[in-house]
Design an enzyme around this catalytic site. Structure first.
Site, PDB file in Angstrom:
ATOM      1  N   ARG A   6       5.501  -4.046   4.038  1.00  0.00           N
ATOM      2  CA  ARG A   6       6.732  -3.177   4.552  1.00  0.00           C
ATOM      3  C   ARG A   6       7.166  -3.235   5.590  1.00  0.00           C
ATOM      4  O   ARG A   6       8.069  -3.457   5.685  1.00  0.00           O
ATOM      5  CB  ARG A   6       6.101  -1.726   3.837  1.00  0.00           C
ATOM      6  CG  ARG A   6       5.546  -2.103   2.020  1.00  0.00           C
ATOM      7  CD  ARG A   6       5.270  -0.867   1.467  1.00  0.00           C
ATOM      8  NE  ARG A   6       5.701   0.431   2.606  1.00  0.00           N
ATOM      9  CZ  ARG A   6       4.733   1.494   2.196  1.00  0.00           C
ATOM     10  NH1 ARG A   6       3.249   1.877   2.171  1.00  0.00           N
ATOM     11  NH2 ARG A   6       5.226   2.333   2.802  1.00  0.00           N
ATOM     12  N   ASP A  50      -1.298  -0.377  -1.964  1.00  0.00           N
ATOM     13  CA  ASP A  50      -1.236   0.981  -1.227  1.00  0.00           C
ATOM     14  C   ASP A  50      -0.282   2.258  -2.313  1.00  0.00           C
ATOM     15  O   ASP A  50       0.100   1.510  -3.477  1.00  0.00           O
ATOM     16  CB  ASP A  50      -0.234   1.464  -0.164  1.00  0.00           C
ATOM     17  CG  ASP A  50      -1.162   0.674   1.229  1.00  0.00           C
ATOM     18  OD1 ASP A  50      -2.267   0.794   0.805  1.00  0.00           O
ATOM     19  OD2 ASP A  50       0.363   0.488   2.655  1.00  0.00           O
ATOM     20  N   TYR A 100       4.044 -11.739  -2.523  1.00  0.00           N
ATOM     21  CA  TYR A 100       4.208 -10.205  -2.867  1.00  0.00           C
ATOM     22  C   TYR A 100       5.987 -10.103  -3.678  1.00  0.00           C
ATOM     23  O   TYR A 100       6.302 -11.782  -2.127  1.00  0.00           O
ATOM     24  CB  TYR A 100       4.467  -9.473  -1.202  1.00  0.00           C
ATOM     25  CG  TYR A 100       2.641  -8.690  -1.383  1.00  0.00           C
ATOM     26  CD1 TYR A 100       2.036  -7.692  -2.014  1.00  0.00           C
ATOM     27  CD2 TYR A 100       1.465  -9.452  -1.044  1.00  0.00           C
ATOM     28  CE1 TYR A 100       1.394  -6.634  -2.164  1.00  0.00           C
ATOM     29  CE2 TYR A 100       0.676  -8.835  -0.831  1.00  0.00           C
ATOM     30  CZ  TYR A 100       0.223  -7.077  -1.440  1.00  0.00           C
ATOM     31  OH  TYR A 100      -0.230  -6.686  -1.596  1.00  0.00           O
ATOM     32  N   ARG A 136      -5.965  -4.642  -2.292  1.00  0.00           N
ATOM     33  CA  ARG A 136      -6.087  -3.302  -2.279  1.00  0.00           C
ATOM     34  C   ARG A 136      -4.323  -3.944  -1.881  1.00  0.00           C
ATOM     35  O   ARG A 136      -4.122  -4.002  -1.304  1.00  0.00           O
ATOM     36  CB  ARG A 136      -6.393  -2.404  -1.392  1.00  0.00           C
ATOM     37  CG  ARG A 136      -6.192  -2.618  -0.198  1.00  0.00           C
ATOM     38  CD  ARG A 136      -6.884  -0.756   0.909  1.00  0.00           C
ATOM     39  NE  ARG A 136      -7.908  -1.598   1.004  1.00  0.00           N
ATOM     40  CZ  ARG A 136      -8.906  -0.647   2.085  1.00  0.00           C
ATOM     41  NH1 ARG A 136      -7.862   0.384   2.615  1.00  0.00           N
ATOM     42  NH2 ARG A 136     -10.141  -1.110   2.310  1.00  0.00           N
TER      43      ARG A 136
END
Lengths: 249, 249
Positions: free
Chosen positions: B197, B52, B110, B50
């Site tokens: 994050r 966010d 990422y 997933r």
């Protein structure tokens, strides 16, 4: 009179182009509004040139004149706080007296962004071109545009400019940042209204095999907008850089 | 059962993340809706993981299973016609029977995008960080994250995952595409909920001089989310690539 130079980036999606006009929000209008608040008096902003509805800029240059003291560092922060997020002031710097963003510009550079794959993240600045055009043929055609020519065939018919001679220094398709991306870079001393989009639209017809690369010489010779291809969509076009004799702000 | 793999790009700005949930539009939901129309029957789509609310992807991988005949070329065109412009299907390809986008993923990558200058064109994918942080200090801290560690301190407290050990292969800040841009690249076998994050938010505190680079070892050892810095804003984060033993679609 003290002159200040601005270096400006904008996402043209939501604007009716650079130049102030009655029909909708413009980049020039937004900057004049923000400057009036920041300086506490109205000023006129002069850009290096207009960009059409939907066209973007990474390096638009503009100037304004004011007797008020300008703290470049603070003004940049104020403007970025006042402007909508689709406009960013990248630099504020004092310019020599009499500097003129349009008349003193020596070279302009535009980039047109295309991709053979659909794009989600770059969809506002990159046009989907499918099937993949023949880039070698487009470059063979683009080479014929380099030099000093009358570009009337690539100028919007409603333009009132009488001198339509431009000196193109560079006109080249090359790979973009990601596989399937390709970018057209074009540099000239000046551009006529609608010229880059007319050139891109004509080169894409070459890339599709609908015209031969040598056709471009005939298009130039015709000095008639109807001889060229259709204008490419505005959202692929970015005013990348404007050069002056003095280093840019 | 015949399995099909999708390679997906999305602008997460307008979605409540990847995973279907009642509170708003999701990327997974939009793709399932488009597939139901294209295939004329409902299918369940499984993503590699997933993302966010507000997080983007350039290389999300997903799979679905159907007995219906799938013409990859036509399905890709149909999906891109049916999906909103903020989602693009970059590839559709048959996958080996039993292929699973989440369980078979070997490495995820990422990229977090930041800039020391305000940005207009990249404002949806690049976070404005000013003043410029100390990139060398951030990289000194980032190096301490590489390797096999328990990343509980960077995991959202509401996560129910019990195994919080991840192997980070790469964690590095480097220059981005334009002057003033800088990007954080991070690759691992797996990521916990909110992990990138949390890492970026902690490294930015190092870059601001609020923590020393060696603090990161203490943060890892604490296994407590309160030991790390705040989560960086979602819109700078892009799921760049997911790797499998077989070459990706």
């Amino acid at each position: 009179m003290p002159t200040t130079r601005l270096l400006i980036e904008y996402d043209g999606t939501d604007f009716r182009g650079w130049q102030i006009q009655p029909e909708g929000p413009t980049v020039q209008g937004a900057i004049e509004d923000a400057l009036a608040v920041a300086l506490r008096h109205p000023v006129a902003v002069v850009g290096s040139g207009r960009t059409d509805t939907g066209v973007h800029a990474r390096g638009q240059v503009a100037h304004f004149v004011t007797e008020a003291a300008v703290d470049a560092f603070r003004l940049k922060a104020s403007l970025n706080g006042l402007l909508p997020p689709s406009i960013a002031v990248l630099a504020v710097a004092p310019a020599p007296d009499g500097f003129h963003a349009r008349y003193d510009a020596r070279r302009r550079r535009y980039v047109y962004h295309a991709a053979t794959e659909p794009r989600a993240l770059d969809r506002r600045t990159r046009v989907h071109l499918w099937p993949a055009p023949d880039v070698d043929a487009m470059n063979e055609a683009a080479r014929r545009l380099v030099g000093r020519h009358d570009f009337s065939s690539f100028c919007r018919t409603k333009s009132e400019t009488t001198n339509r001679v431009c000196t193109v220094r560079l006109a080249r398709w090359g790979p973009g940042a990601r596989p399937g991306d390709f970018d057209f870079e074009v540099e000239a001393d000046r551009f006529l209204h609608g010229m880059v989009r007319g050139i891109v639209g004509t080169l894409v017809e070459v890339g599709r095999g609908r015209r031969s690369p040598s056709d471009v010489a005939d298009v130039l010779a015709a000095r008639d907008r109807r001889a060229a291809g259709p204008a490419a969509p505005p959202h692929g076009l970015v005013l990348d850089r404007v050069e002056y004799d003095a280093p840019p702000a």
